[in-house]
Motif scaffolding. Structure first.
Motif: not given
Length: 327
Positions: A291-296, A268-273, A154-162
Motif C-alpha cells: 500500500v503506497v497511498g490513499q485517496v483523500t 482498492v476499496p479500504a475494506q478489500q485492501v 475518497p477512502g480508497d487505497k493505492i497499491l502497487v504490485n512491484g
C-alpha cells in the motif's frame, strides 16, 4: 518475402487450432470463446520502439506482447487474441529477428493468448531503426467487473504490485554509454497472470493502470483528474530498488516518472485492501506488493507526496519526458 514469412513467422506462430488460417487475410475467431468469458469486448492497440532491441530480461518482442496484454488486463479483460505487425529495416540479422519472434511466441504462450494475424513490411536501410512492432489485442470483460479510471473514491487505497522504475532504468543503462554497471533487470511481464485471479476474488477493485509511459506519477495524475479526487503517496512506502534509486540520483531523474512494464497501480476499496494485498503477495508478480497511498478527498485532481521528513510536495505531470520513448 514469402520465404521470410514462412521461415521466421509461420514456423513460430504455429498455434494448432488456428494454423489453417495463418495464410488468410484475416483471423476468423469463434464467438463462443468470447461469450463464454463475458459480455463486453475489450480492444487495444500499441506500437513499440526501443533501443536496444534486446535489454536485460526482455526484448522488443516480449515488450510488445506484455504491453498489449497488460493494457487489456488493467481494464478487467481476459486477453485472448493478438495481432502483430512488423516494420523491418533492410539489413537486420536473421538470427536477431528469429530471437525476437521466438520471444513473442513464448511470452504469448505464457500469457495464455494467441497471435492469430499479422503483417510484415521491409523498408530501406535507415528508415526504421532495425525493427518496429505494432500489436493489437482483444479480450473479454465479465459483466461483474466495472473497472474505470474515473471510479476512485475518497477512502480508497493505492497499491502497487512491484518495484518502481526498473524497466526505465534498465533500458537506459543498456542504451547509454554511461560508464555505470548494475545487475538491474526490466520488470517486463504479462500482468494478466496476476490480475485475472485477483479480480476473481476482489471484483470490487475500482481502477487499475499499468505504469508504462510516464511511470507511476503520470498514471496517478490521470486517475486523480479522471476521478476528480486527491491522491496522497507515502514516500517511505514506495518500493524502489537501491540500484534504481542510485541511478536516478546520479543522473538527476525521478523514479516515479520512469517507465514500468510489469508494475501497475491498483485503486482498492479500504475494506478489500488486506485481501487484495495477500492475494498479490502470494503471486510471483506481486511478491513486493505494498500500500503506497490513499485517496483523500474530492478535488480538481491532484497528487502529492508525503515525504519521509514530514513535508508534502505536489507530484505534477511533467511537461516533457525524462528519457526518449522506450516503451
Amino acid at each position: 518475402m514469402q520465404q521470410l514469412i514462412d521461415e521466421i513467422f509461420l514456423s513460430v506462430f504455429d498455434d494448432t487450432p488456428l494454423q489453417s488460417q495463418l495464410k488468410e487475410d484475416q483471423a476468423q475467431l469463434p464467438l463462443a470463446e468470447f461469450t463464454a468469458h463475458g459480455d463486453r469486448l475489450a480492444f487495444t492497440t500499441d506500437s513499440f520502439v526501443v533501443t536496444p532491441l534486446i535489454f536485460p530480461c526482455g526484448d522488443i518482442g516480449k515488450l510488445a506482447v506484455c504491453g498489449t496484454v497488460n493494457d487489456l488486463a488493467v481494464g478487467g479483460a481476459k486477453p485472448l487474441y493478438l495481432s502483430a505487425g512488423f516494420i523491418i529495416e533492410e539489413g537486420i540479422e536473421f538470427k536477431l529477428l528469429e530471437s525476437i519472434v521466438s520471444s513473442m511466441a513464448k511470452t504469448a504462450q505464457q500469457a495464455g493468448v494467441r497471435i492469430v494475424t499479422g503483417d510484415t513490411k521491409v523498408v530501406e536501410r535507415g528508415m526504421a531503426d532495425q525493427l518496429f512492432i505494432n500489436t493489437s489485442g482483444v479480450g473479454v470483460i465479465p459483466s461483474r467487473i466495472q473497472v474505470k479510471v474515473s471510479a476512485a473514491q475518497p477512502g480508497d487505497k493505492i497499491l502497487v504490485n512491484g518495484f518502481i522504475g526498473d524497466h526505465g532504468a534498465a533500458v537506459m543503462l543498456a542504451r547509454e554509454n554511461l560508464g555505470l554497471y548494475s545487475d538491474l533487470r526490466s520488470d517486463c511481464a504479462p500482468l494478466s497472470l496476476l490480475i485475472h485471479p485477483l479480480l476473481a476474488q476482489c471484483p470490487q477493485i475500482r481502477c487499475m493502470r499499468d505504469a508504462t509511459r510516464g511511470g507511476l506519477g503520470v498514471v496517478l495524475n490521470e486517475i486523480a483528474k479522471a476521478s476528480q479526487v486527491t491522491i496522497e503517496l507515502f514516500e517511505p512506502e514506495l518500493p524502489i530498488r537501491p540500484q534504481t534509486q542510485a541511478i536516478c540520483e546520479i543522473l538527476g531523474l525521478e523514479p516515479l516518472f520512469l517507465a514500468n512494464e510489469g508494475m501497475a497501480a491498483f485503486v482498492v476499496p479500504a475494506q478489500q485492501v488486506e485481501q487484495a494485498l495477500q492475494l498479490m503477495q502470494s503471486h510471483p508478480l506481486g511478491q513486493q506488493a505494498k500500500v503506497v497511498g490513499q485517496v483523500t478527498e474530492t478535488s480538481q485532481g491532484m497528487v502529492y507526496l508525503s515525504t519521509a521528513y514530514g513535508g508534502k510536495r505536489m507530484l505534477e505531470t511533467p511537461y516533457g519526458v525524462q528519457l526518449p520513448r522506450i516503451c
